[in-house]
Design an enzyme around this catalytic site. Structure first.
Site, PDB file in Angstrom:
ATOM      1  N   HIS A 104      -4.419  -3.482   6.584  1.00 15.31           N
ATOM      2  CA  HIS A 104      -4.290  -3.743   5.136  1.00 15.31           C
ATOM      3  C   HIS A 104      -5.669  -4.155   4.631  1.00 15.31           C
ATOM      4  CE1 HIS A 104      -3.055  -5.085   1.252  1.00 15.31           C
ATOM      5  NE2 HIS A 104      -3.564  -6.274   1.483  1.00 15.31           N
ATOM      6  N   ASP A 130       0.843  -1.205   0.000  1.00 16.00           N
ATOM      7  CA  ASP A 130       0.000   0.000   0.000  1.00 16.00           C
ATOM      8  C   ASP A 130       0.878   1.255   0.000  1.00 16.00           C
ATOM      9  OD1 ASP A 130      -2.421  -1.695   0.519  1.00 16.00           O
ATOM     10  OD2 ASP A 130      -1.303  -2.095   2.342  1.00 16.00           O
TER      11      ASP A 130
END
Ligand code: NAX
Length: 366
Positions: free
Chosen positions: A187, A159
């Site tokens: 996440h 990410d």
């Protein structure tokens, strides 16, 4: 040549591992002077596919690849591991609720936590990739009472890298010119990619982009990027996930570049008011094989709301598996200063320091 390090990988015949193992064997992760032993672990029905990957690795004749061993159980596969990459997990099936997914994976990560506790090197560094990664990491850590909770991390580097790459592209810079992006929290689509501290070519990122673009386009793009990739290519991110794993482990082991901040999901010590004991992604710097949370960043009201939302999701996930979490290690997860900090590397051949030696132990936070 240096002594080889043992790297255990679960889900080793899967898509991410298929991209990752060749990078590790070529020295991209541990350094170009560090030989590696790959301890590859799969479910019994995937062992033949794993044998094929091992043959390909062998055929590359990598100078740094010392040994490959194949295992259909984690108890053998984790023996003496210095690094454990937990990639294999049960994917969400049709009609499966989030709670079911959490529970099924809880079984897998309970066993893996126990096996790490019983068989891995005392200084093992663990990275959980298999989803739901943060909560799986918590389950593994709570089942490893003899290891420090600080040894368990989950992957949010993908990410983080996505945020860097997309911001670079939008501003016309190169990703190397983008510094200090932060991914906070889980996440999952609640994660908060924060640009308030980021800069591009030395100037604050938020001065160079439209605030509306940041809030309405950039944030949701990062949060849902995984799904977009599945839609576009019919398969989930594999090469970029492998690169993120390399980046996460390389930085943890060899240190972050000077002035660089990266995102790692680690057990919360209460920094920035985040509940202690959950695995939450923070901005960190690494040195001497340890990570440290970057402290003192100013948090705006907008950021606070986003950080709390993703924290709440992690607390909800934890509540769903609470009945599966052993109680005894809870205290060490709440009060990290009391947990065992291993500073000693033990070698299976008995040439390392004694397990109970005071030699080289440290209480330094790093
Ligand atoms: P694949 O389905 O291609 O491979 C997974 C492999 O794991 C399979 O070969 C399977 O046999 C094996 N496996 C399953 N249970 C196991 C167990 N108990 N022990 C050992 N091996 C086991 O998935 P892949 O694309 O490689 O993705 C793996 C995991 O990473 C998934 O859970 C995925 O959701 C997760 N991801 C996490 C990311 C993150 O940033 N944290 C990003 C990428 C990825 O989506």
């Amino acid at each position: 040549m240096r002594r080889p390090v043992r790297i255990a990988v679960t889900g080793a015949a899967g898509s991410i591992a298929n991209n990752l193992l060749f990078k590790i064997a070529s020295g991209e992760m541990m350094g170009k002077d560090q030989p590696v032993i790959l301890q590859l672990i799969e479910v019994p029905q995937a062992m033949e596919a794993l044998r094929g990957i091992a043959m390909e690795l062998e055929d590359c004749a990598y100078p740094l690849l010392h040994t490959i061993t194949l295992h259909d159980n984690v108890e053998d596969g984790f023996k003496g591991a210095h690094h454990a990459l937990l990639i294999g997990s049960r994917p969400r099936g049709p009609g499966m609720e989030r709670r079911d997914l959490l529970e099924i994976n809880a079984e897998i990560f309970t066993r893996q936590g126990r096996a790490l506790n019983d068989y891995a090197n005392r200084d093992v560094k663990v990275l959980v990739v298999g989803n739901p990664a943060n909560t799986n990491a918590l389950i593994a850590s709570r089942n490893a009472p003899d290891l420090s909770p600080c040894q368990f991390t989950a992957l949010t580097r993908l990410d983080h890298n996505r945020a860097k790459g997309i911001l670079a592209n939008h501003t016309g810079a190169c990703s190397k010119d983008v510094k200090n992006v932060i991914v906070w929290g889980n996440h999952s689509p609640t994660q908060y990619p924060d640009l308030h501290h980021a800069n591009v070519l030395g100037r604050p990122a938020l001065e160079q982009i439209d605030n509306n673009w940041y809030r309405e386009s950039f944030i949701p793009t990062i949060q849902t990027r995984g799904g977009e990739i599945i839609k576009a290519r019919g398969q989930s991110s594999a090469a970029s996930a492998a690169q993120a794993i390399v980046d996460h482990m390389r930085d943890w082991v060899l240190g972050t570049d000077v002035g660089e901040v990266v995102s790692m999901a680690i057990v919360s010590d209460g920094s920035y008011g985040i509940a202690k004991g959950i695995i939450y992604s923070f901005p960190v710097r690494c040195d001497y094989g340890r990570y440290q949370i970057v402290q003192g960043l100013e948090i705006s009201e907008y950021s606070r709301q986003r950080m709390t939302a993703t924290e709440q999701e992690l607390l909800d996930e934890k509540a769903m598996v609470e009945h599966l979490l052993p109680k005894e290690p809870e205290a060490s997860h709440q009060e990290l200063s009391t947990c065992i900090r291993s500073g000693v590397t033990l070698y299976a051949d008995g040439t390392g320091p004694e397990a109970n030696s005071k030699y080289l132990t440290t209480t330094r936070v790093m």
